[in-house]
Design an enzyme around this catalytic site. Structure first.
Site, PDB file in Angstrom:
ATOM      1  N   LYS A  97       0.846  -1.208   0.000  1.00  0.00           N
ATOM      2  CA  LYS A  97       0.000   0.000   0.000  1.00  0.00           C
ATOM      3  C   LYS A  97       0.875   1.250   0.000  1.00  0.00           C
ATOM      4  O   LYS A  97       2.082   1.171   0.277  1.00  0.00           O
ATOM      5  CB  LYS A  97      -0.910  -0.026   1.232  1.00  0.00           C
ATOM      6  CG  LYS A  97      -0.176  -0.038   2.574  1.00  0.00           C
ATOM      7  CD  LYS A  97      -1.122  -0.376   3.723  1.00  0.00           C
ATOM      8  CE  LYS A  97      -0.381  -0.405   5.056  1.00  0.00           C
ATOM      9  NZ  LYS A  97      -1.205  -0.966   6.139  1.00  0.00           N
TER      10      LYS A  97
ATOM     11  N   ARG B  63     -10.970   0.243  14.415  1.00  0.00           N
ATOM     12  CA  ARG B  63     -10.895   0.927  13.128  1.00  0.00           C
ATOM     13  C   ARG B  63     -12.047   0.499  12.226  1.00  0.00           C
ATOM     14  O   ARG B  63     -13.012   1.223  12.065  1.00  0.00           O
ATOM     15  CB  ARG B  63      -9.525   0.643  12.505  1.00  0.00           C
ATOM     16  CG  ARG B  63      -9.160   1.527  11.353  1.00  0.00           C
ATOM     17  CD  ARG B  63      -7.680   1.485  11.041  1.00  0.00           C
ATOM     18  NE  ARG B  63      -7.201   0.195  10.537  1.00  0.00           N
ATOM     19  CZ  ARG B  63      -5.955  -0.024  10.136  1.00  0.00           C
ATOM     20  NH1 ARG B  63      -5.056   0.947  10.172  1.00  0.00           N
ATOM     21  NH2 ARG B  63      -5.580  -1.199   9.694  1.00  0.00           N
TER      22      ARG B  63
ATOM     23  N   HIS C  79      -6.641  -6.967  12.852  1.00  0.00           N
ATOM     24  CA  HIS C  79      -5.368  -6.236  12.867  1.00  0.00           C
ATOM     25  C   HIS C  79      -5.015  -5.890  14.306  1.00  0.00           C
ATOM     26  O   HIS C  79      -5.883  -5.464  15.077  1.00  0.00           O
ATOM     27  CB  HIS C  79      -5.528  -4.955  12.036  1.00  0.00           C
ATOM     28  CG  HIS C  79      -4.224  -4.295  11.698  1.00  0.00           C
ATOM     29  ND1 HIS C  79      -3.138  -4.987  11.189  1.00  0.00           N
ATOM     30  CD2 HIS C  79      -3.824  -3.005  11.792  1.00  0.00           C
ATOM     31  CE1 HIS C  79      -2.136  -4.139  10.978  1.00  0.00           C
ATOM     32  NE2 HIS C  79      -2.518  -2.939  11.336  1.00  0.00           N
TER      33      HIS C  79
ATOM     34  N   ARG D 129       0.532 -10.822   6.707  1.00  0.00           N
ATOM     35  CA  ARG D 129       0.478  -9.581   5.915  1.00  0.00           C
ATOM     36  C   ARG D 129       1.769  -8.829   6.218  1.00  0.00           C
ATOM     37  O   ARG D 129       1.882  -8.077   7.170  1.00  0.00           O
ATOM     38  CB  ARG D 129      -0.762  -8.767   6.302  1.00  0.00           C
ATOM     39  CG  ARG D 129      -2.073  -9.532   6.086  1.00  0.00           C
ATOM     40  CD  ARG D 129      -3.294  -8.649   6.330  1.00  0.00           C
ATOM     41  NE  ARG D 129      -3.290  -8.027   7.625  1.00  0.00           N
ATOM     42  CZ  ARG D 129      -3.890  -8.512   8.726  1.00  0.00           C
ATOM     43  NH1 ARG D 129      -4.564  -9.646   8.674  1.00  0.00           N
ATOM     44  NH2 ARG D 129      -3.820  -7.852   9.866  1.00  0.00           N
TER      45      ARG D 129
ATOM     46  N   TYR E 108      14.085  31.459   4.870  1.00  0.00           N
ATOM     47  CA  TYR E 108      12.948  32.281   5.305  1.00  0.00           C
ATOM     48  C   TYR E 108      13.055  32.588   6.799  1.00  0.00           C
ATOM     49  O   TYR E 108      13.315  31.688   7.607  1.00  0.00           O
ATOM     50  CB  TYR E 108      11.635  31.557   5.046  1.00  0.00           C
ATOM     51  CG  TYR E 108      11.302  31.410   3.580  1.00  0.00           C
ATOM     52  CD1 TYR E 108      11.059  32.542   2.794  1.00  0.00           C
ATOM     53  CD2 TYR E 108      11.229  30.159   2.988  1.00  0.00           C
ATOM     54  CE1 TYR E 108      10.750  32.412   1.447  1.00  0.00           C
ATOM     55  CE2 TYR E 108      10.914  30.015   1.643  1.00  0.00           C
ATOM     56  CZ  TYR E 108      10.682  31.151   0.878  1.00  0.00           C
ATOM     57  OH  TYR E 108      10.374  31.012  -0.448  1.00  0.00           O
TER      58      TYR E 108
ATOM     59  N   CYS F  60      12.911  25.015   2.748  1.00  0.00           N
ATOM     60  CA  CYS F  60      11.961  25.643   1.825  1.00  0.00           C
ATOM     61  C   CYS F  60      11.122  24.553   1.154  1.00  0.00           C
ATOM     62  O   CYS F  60      11.326  23.365   1.374  1.00  0.00           O
ATOM     63  CB  CYS F  60      12.682  26.428   0.739  1.00  0.00           C
ATOM     64  SG  CYS F  60      13.929  27.576   1.329  1.00  0.00           S
ATOM     65  N   MET F  61      10.212  24.963   0.279  1.00  0.00           N
ATOM     66  CA  MET F  61       9.390  23.987  -0.430  1.00  0.00           C
ATOM     67  C   MET F  61      10.258  23.078  -1.307  1.00  0.00           C
ATOM     68  O   MET F  61      10.003  21.879  -1.418  1.00  0.00           O
ATOM     69  CB  MET F  61       8.354  24.713  -1.310  1.00  0.00           C
ATOM     70  CG  MET F  61       7.302  23.796  -1.899  1.00  0.00           C
ATOM     71  SD  MET F  61       6.182  24.626  -3.036  1.00  0.00           S
ATOM     72  CE  MET F  61       5.267  25.677  -1.939  1.00  0.00           C
ATOM     73  N   ASP F  62      11.309  23.647  -1.908  1.00  0.00           N
ATOM     74  CA  ASP F  62      12.061  22.908  -2.923  1.00  0.00           C
ATOM     75  C   ASP F  62      13.570  22.858  -2.700  1.00  0.00           C
ATOM     76  O   ASP F  62      14.285  22.272  -3.512  1.00  0.00           O
ATOM     77  CB  ASP F  62      11.811  23.545  -4.296  1.00  0.00           C
ATOM     78  CG  ASP F  62      10.373  23.953  -4.468  1.00  0.00           C
ATOM     79  OD1 ASP F  62       9.530  23.046  -4.523  1.00  0.00           O
ATOM     80  OD2 ASP F  62      10.092  25.165  -4.494  1.00  0.00           O
TER      81      ASP F  62
HETATM   82  C1  LIG Z   1      -0.557  -1.859   6.885  1.00  0.00           C
HETATM   83  C2  LIG Z   1      -1.180  -3.104   7.365  1.00  0.00           C
HETATM   84  C3  LIG Z   1      -0.411  -4.266   7.527  1.00  0.00           C
HETATM   85  C4  LIG Z   1       1.092  -4.279   7.402  1.00  0.00           C
HETATM   86  O1  LIG Z   1       1.666  -3.840   8.612  1.00  0.00           O
HETATM   87  P1  LIG Z   1       3.249  -3.821   8.825  1.00  0.00           P
HETATM   88  O2  LIG Z   1       3.419  -3.318  10.203  1.00  0.00           O
HETATM   89  O3  LIG Z   1       3.792  -2.878   7.812  1.00  0.00           O
HETATM   90  O4  LIG Z   1       3.707  -5.218   8.623  1.00  0.00           O
HETATM   91  C5  LIG Z   1      -1.074  -5.434   7.845  1.00  0.00           C
HETATM   92  N1  LIG Z   1      -2.415  -5.448   8.019  1.00  0.00           N
HETATM   93  C6  LIG Z   1      -3.178  -4.359   7.894  1.00  0.00           C
HETATM   94  C7  LIG Z   1      -4.647  -4.452   8.112  1.00  0.00           C
HETATM   95  C8  LIG Z   1      -2.592  -3.141   7.582  1.00  0.00           C
HETATM   96  O5  LIG Z   1      -3.349  -2.041   7.481  1.00  0.00           O
END
Ligand SMILES: *Cc1c(COP(=O)(O)O)cnc(C)c1O
Length: 376
Positions: free
Chosen positions: A40, A138, A168, A221, A270, A316-318
């Protein structure tokens, strides 16, 4: 935002490190366990497509992303493994997910009912993973009655294939297991209410897997671990010891674009927050907060040539400026983030400096920075 390919500022990603981290995790898996690589947020800033292609080469079983567009991006790049969207996708897009063979998260009963209407209209079947809110607070089912009703709906329906059930953890990266255990118990209870059989039951993120929490999860995951970072990055406590070796994949480099000497009384940036009290050598680096290099990095030491030089004046921004102890030419390499965990500008040190976690530092690196990939 367009990537600046004519500017010397680039995020370098070591694909060998990514491969090694996944290989190390594979060796560590419990029997029968699979890896879903979490890519992600553009692969935590590393580039989702390249990371995913690399992960396929070392044999992950699927992918997780946060939003539907990230899943579609992977499909467009010819990734054919299972992809699960972890966030809530509006039910009206259930058909779009179904035709692209993308699995969606079912966060509650209402969502299932709505999605089912859209799917029936087009005679489509969607793969879903039932989300359980076991204490993350969540998304997901947290009430018995609603979950029992969802189970009933799923027992006789043609709209869904029940590919998974997951939760999670809120604190798998913590030494204190009390809340973690509470979450495990809640999840077990919710699972006992099901009569339908999800293909994969999964709760492990990187932390739960590499800190050996001793729970069963059909798949891990695996997110932050892919990128070689220890999930227990907390400025106020030492990292927990990971049971696999992790090699950071990301570094962030640029070059000096301007070098000069300023004199007593001359300001930098700045608001002139830095004013020279004597002749001072100042170098300019073409990176700013628009690249995700936030203003809080003022004072952080980046590596210029062989020296660590503090950022002076406001970022700065850049662009930003550094104070140098000796003159170095335009074009001298500047390393903002080192992939060597022993260097003082490693990503965890950078995160500590701006009072956050390395996840955030990596994700913030903006699309204006091209990603360059190499193998060792
Ligand atoms: C982002 C996420 C993960 C991965 O977590 P890590 O700490 O990067 O391994 C696993 N499960 C869910 C639901 C997440 O949102």
């Amino acid at each position: 935002m367009i990537a600046g390919i004519h500017r010397p500022a680039v995020v370098l990603v070591n694909l060998s490190a990514i491969k090694q981290n996944i290989e190390n995790e594979k060796k560590h898996l419990q029997k029968g366990q699979k890896i879903f690589a979490v890519v992600k947020a553009n692969g935590y800033g590393h580039g989702a497509v390249e990371v995913a292609k690399t992960a396929v080469k070392v044999g992950v079983s699927g992918f997780c992303v946060a939003i539907l567009d990230e899943a579609l991006e992977l499909r467009k790049a010819d990734i054919v493994k299972p992809i699960l969207v972890l966030g809530v996708v509006s039910p009206e897009y259930a058909p779009l997910a179904a035709v692209n063979d993308i699995s969606l998260t079912a966060p509650n009963l209402e969502w299932l009912k709505e999605a089912s209407k859209y799917l029936q209209k087009e005679n489509l079947k969607l793969k879903i993973h039932l989300a359980i809110d076991s204490g993350m607070g969540r998304i997901g089912f947290n009430e018995d009655q609603e979950f029992v009703e969802a189970n009933k709906l799923l027992e006789n329906n043609n709209s869904f294939f029940i590919e998974g059930m997951f939760a999670h953890f809120a604190s798998a990266d913590s030494a204190d297991d009390t809340y973690f255990k509470h979450q495990v118990e809640k999840f077990k209870h919710m699972k006992s209410l099901l009569t339908v059989k999800p293909k994969w039951i999964h709760v492990d993120n990187t932390a739960a897997s590499i800190f050996d929490k001793d729970i069963h999860s059909d798949l891990v995951r695996f997110g932050i671990g892919i990128y070689g970072l220890n999930p227990s990055s907390n400025p106020t406590s030492p990292d927990l010891k990971a049971s696999i070796e992790l090699k950071p994949a990301l570094s962030f480099v640029s070059e000096l674009t301007h070098v000069k000497t300023i004199h007593k009384g001359d300001g930098v940036g700045y608001g002139s927050t830095f004013v020279a009290d004597k002749d001072t050598i100042i170098g300019t680096v073409p990176v700013g907060y628009a690249d995700g290099w936030i203003r809080k990095f003022q004072g952080f030491k980046v590596k210029v040539g062989e020296h660590y030089c503090p950022i002076v004046g406001r970022i700065c921004m850049d662009q930003f400026m550094v104070k140098m102890s000796e003159k170095m030419p335009v074009g001298t390499k500047v390393t903002l983030i080192s992939d060597n965990p022993n260097d003082p500008n490693n990503i965890k040190a950078a995160a500590d400096y701006v009072d956050t976690i390395h996840y955030e530092v990596a994700c913030l690196l903006s699309d204006r920075l091209p990603r360059e990939y190499y193998e060792e």
